[in-house]
Design a protein around this motif. Structure first.
Motif, mmCIF file in Angstrom:
data_model
loop_
_atom_site.group_PDB
_atom_site.id
_atom_site.type_symbol
_atom_site.label_atom_id
_atom_site.label_comp_id
_atom_site.label_asym_id
_atom_site.label_seq_id
_atom_site.Cartn_x
_atom_site.Cartn_y
_atom_site.Cartn_z
ATOM 1 N N LEU A 1 0.852 -1.187 0.000
ATOM 2 C CA LEU A 1 0.000 0.000 0.000
ATOM 3 C C LEU A 1 0.884 1.232 0.000
ATOM 4 O O LEU A 1 1.747 1.400 0.867
ATOM 5 C CB LEU A 1 -0.894 -0.013 1.251
ATOM 6 C CG LEU A 1 -1.835 1.180 1.433
ATOM 7 C CD1 LEU A 1 -2.870 1.234 0.311
ATOM 8 C CD2 LEU A 1 -2.517 1.120 2.798
ATOM 9 N N VAL B 1 -3.339 6.312 0.418
ATOM 10 C CA VAL B 1 -4.774 6.143 0.659
ATOM 11 C C VAL B 1 -5.476 7.443 0.293
ATOM 12 O O VAL B 1 -5.092 8.529 0.745
ATOM 13 C CB VAL B 1 -5.055 5.781 2.135
ATOM 14 C CG1 VAL B 1 -6.558 5.745 2.390
ATOM 15 C CG2 VAL B 1 -4.424 4.443 2.480
ATOM 16 N N VAL C 1 -7.161 3.572 -3.458
ATOM 17 C CA VAL C 1 -5.815 3.424 -2.919
ATOM 18 C C VAL C 1 -4.822 3.284 -4.055
ATOM 19 O O VAL C 1 -5.166 2.852 -5.169
ATOM 20 C CB VAL C 1 -5.706 2.194 -1.994
ATOM 21 C CG1 VAL C 1 -6.588 2.341 -0.770
ATOM 22 C CG2 VAL C 1 -6.037 0.901 -2.748
#
Length: 673
Positions: free
Chosen positions: A586, A589, A594
């Motif tokens: 990741l 955000v 995302v």
């Protein structure tokens, strides 16, 4: 034999005796054979075995069928350690076992087995044998097809082992014909590709089982019950379905007194060792089919935890006996508590499959239980009370804190539990709001009731500041403040995570918005983190027809899962056509989606209706140093347990909670039991 029962809401049926070929079982509850890894290196019963089975017999179990024993060592051995009954040197210890079972009031059976292709040559040092060259599970060892001479030898081994069981004082013998073991490898078209008299037609595929049962009957005589365990429905494409297995069973029914009706094989272990989401007694209709077809007593199993579920199975005529396996690991006194009118005290198994199945099969450890840290002596610790008045304060009401509070109160301590939230349960309470986790939610509720029965003063909405703790004048303080979701310094994460109206949640925020999921049907959601919690979230989304993208920075998913749950989740991934992105991190955000970054690729933006961030937990220890300093300054020791030490599993939290007894012993407040 045709048996019928009236429906009832009591538990009178499961407490009735049943006589089969001269063996009278005092009630309808059976402990089925389950491996333990307690056996000695030589395959003999250990002291742990004796204590383990004795506690289940003392608890009132009607029939205890010892875990499967090897009929031909080492070729037919199963698992890391396995009991043997292929040699007379096993007899003295086995006889001591059956004497013990009878003294405690239980009937004693033993399951005899040859592992076939399920044997591991790395453990046995011998080549594996089977009907054909098909491994018992994907990626398993390819076995050698058996010759006629080898088949004849195995038949003789089963017969000699059955006779030895009779000499050892067992009341019955069970032949294992299911679950991807040797006899099943002849019965099942998935494994049996032979073209001789042992392959092809149902009669030919049943031939080995018929020969084994005929030999067993010749060895034990007419007054000794024989049970057969079968995978009634293999639940696999190309495998035997219920009607196929009934046809196979018809060839050997004349030798069988009890049909033990199970299901599934090694490739779908989640239906053999039931995954948690399967309801109590889910395969009882399979047993009913055998009962109606052959008119003989049947045993059913399948996540049975609730006494009323067991009662319904007997009363409705689905089966004559109910096998409770992992439920009797969790609470050895299940039957006794029903009989004594206190079923609310049963410690209901949560079907997590961690300490039992995963320890035994994958990790090579002796079995343990997530919710009962004392499977060998159960509740005997309660008999040794504190010798002087003792006050204990527990800070935090998750699984670790609840176990510590209950255990201390059950040995006579005055216990106060301080829980910051509105109800005890800790972070587990949030994950347990997922419908598939209802067994864990039930466990938390029952843990609270147990604490209250023991006299714990539970105070919600109160944290554990030193002044509040010391105001209780404790002799011992237990810190069990648990953990909270990790929120790494990723661009946009902390700005959006669990904010009012945000589309990004932790497991805590997701649990509070779980009713919204039904409105996301057909839309895309992103789950970041494919550990146990992330996969639970993924499963819930798939159940509601949400399109899921699963992002995991490691090269594989579910590294922290037990083997049964892992198979369950792989099934869900396929059913939901989940877009799995491994070796992907990741990166950012945003409210509408995302940004993720593959290890070997360019960043990608994924639009979503919602994102759930499941990147693990961190210990909550912000007030611990001051608490320790203030308490130890006035001579009060502080224990730190559970996730506030390091986030792990419920099994670790409960074990450490029970450790409060050791602390009381060390303080001289309680003598060693």
């Amino acid at each position: 034999m045709t048996i019928s029962y009236a429906q009832t809401t009591t538990t009178t049926q499961i407490l009735q005796p049943l006589t089969v070929r001269g063996m009278t079982i005092p009630n309808r509850i059976v402990m089925p054979p389950m491996g333990t890894n307690f056996a000695t290196a030589g395959g003999e019963l250990s002291d742990e075995h004796m204590a383990y089975y004795r506690e289940r017999a003392r608890g009132g179990t009607g029939l205890i069928i010892m875990e499967n024993v090897c009929v031909d060592h080492p070729t037919g051995s199963n698992g890391y350690t396995q009991l043997r009954l292929d040699n007379d040197h096993c007899l003295p210890r086995m006889f001591a076992f059956t004497e013990m079972m009878h003294r405690c009031g239980s009937m004693a059976g033993v399951q005899i087995n040859h592992a076939g292709a399920s044997a591991d040559p790395a453990l046995t040092g011998a080549a594996t044998l089977s009907s054909s060259d098909v491994p018992s599970k994907p990626g398993g060892h390819a076995p050698t097809p058996m010759t006629l001479e080898q088949i004849g030898h195995v038949v003789e081994c089963f017969g000699r082992t059955a006779r030895r069981a009779q000499r050892a004082g067992f009341d019955m013998v069970e032949v294992h014909g299911g679950h991807s073991y040797l006899l099943n490898q002849f019965l099942s078209p998935l494994y049996n590709h032979r073209t001789d008299e042992y392959g092809g037609s149902p009669r030919n595929r049943a031939r080995l089982l018929v020969e084994v049962l005929r030999e067993v009957r010749s060895q034990v005589g007419e007054r000794f019950p024989i049970s057969v365990r079968l995978s009634a429905d293999e639940l696999l494409d190309g495998g035997n379905r219920l009607e196929d297995t009934l046809a196979l069973a018809a060839h050997c029914d004349e030798y069988v007194d009890i049909w033990n009706v199970s299901a599934a094989e090694n490739p779908n272990l989640q239906y053999q060792i039931d995954m948690a989401r399967l309801p109590d007694g889910w395969r009882s209709t399979m047993a009913r089919a055998f009962r109606e077809e052959f008119g003989k007593p049947t045993i059913t199993s399948g996540n049975v935890r609730d006494p009323q579920a067991a009662e319904r199975i007997i009363a409705d005529g689905d089966a004559d006996l109910v096998a409770i396996g992992r439920g009797l690991i969790a609470d050895p006194w299940w039957v006794r508590k029903v009989r004594e009118g206190r079923p609310e005290e049963i410690l209901h198994c949560i079907s997590c499959n961690i300490g039992c199945a995963d320890h035994r099969i994958r990790q090579g450890r002796p079995i343990r239980c997530t919710i009962n840290p004392s499977i060998l002596d159960n509740e005997s610790y309660r008999a040794t009370k504190v010798s002087v008045p003792t006050r204990v304060v527990v800070v935090g009401g998750g699984p670790a804190g609840l176990e510590a509070a209950s255990s201390a109160a059950e040995v006579g301590c005055a216990v106060t539990l301080l829980e910051r939230g509105e109800q005890p349960g800790g972070s587990v309470r949030h994950a347990a709001r997922l419908p598939a986790k209802w067994r864990i939610a039930k466990y938390l509720d029952e843990s609270v009731l147990r604490a209250r029965r023991a006299g714990v003063d539970i105070r919600t909405g109160q944290s554990g500041e030193p002044d509040r703790v010391l105001a209780e004048h404790p002799d011992l303080v237990v810190n069990a403040t648990g953990g909270l979701p990790v929120a790494p310094p990723i661009t946009g994460l902390r700005e959006h995570l669990d904010r009012p109206g945000s589309t990004v949640s932790s497991i805590i925020g997701f649990a509070s918005r779980i009713d919204e999921v039904a409105r996301w049907r057909g839309r895309r959601a992103v789950v970041v983190g494919a550990g146990a919690v992330g996969l639970d979230v993924m499963e819930h989304l798939v159940d509601h027809d949400v399109q899921v993208v699963l992002v995991e920075r490691l090269p594989a998913i579910g590294n922290d899962l037990d083997m049964v749950t892992r198979l369950q989740m792989l099934e869900v991934l396929e059913r939901g056509d989940v877009d799995v992105r491994v070796s992907t991190s990741l990166a950012e955000v945003r409210e509408e989606g995302v940004v993720v970054r593959p290890a070997d690729g360019e960043p990608e933006f994924i639009e979503m209706v919602h994102g759930v961030i499941c990147l693990g937990m961190r210990p909550v220890t912000s007030g611990l140093p001051e608490l320790i300093e203030r308490c130890t300054g006035v001579g009060v020791p502080v224990m730190n347990i559970g996730d506030s030490v390091r986030p792990r599993k419920i099994i670790d939290a409960v074990r450490e909670g029970r450790g409060v007894l050791k602390a009381l012993n060390e303080l001289g407040r309680r003598a060693e039991a």
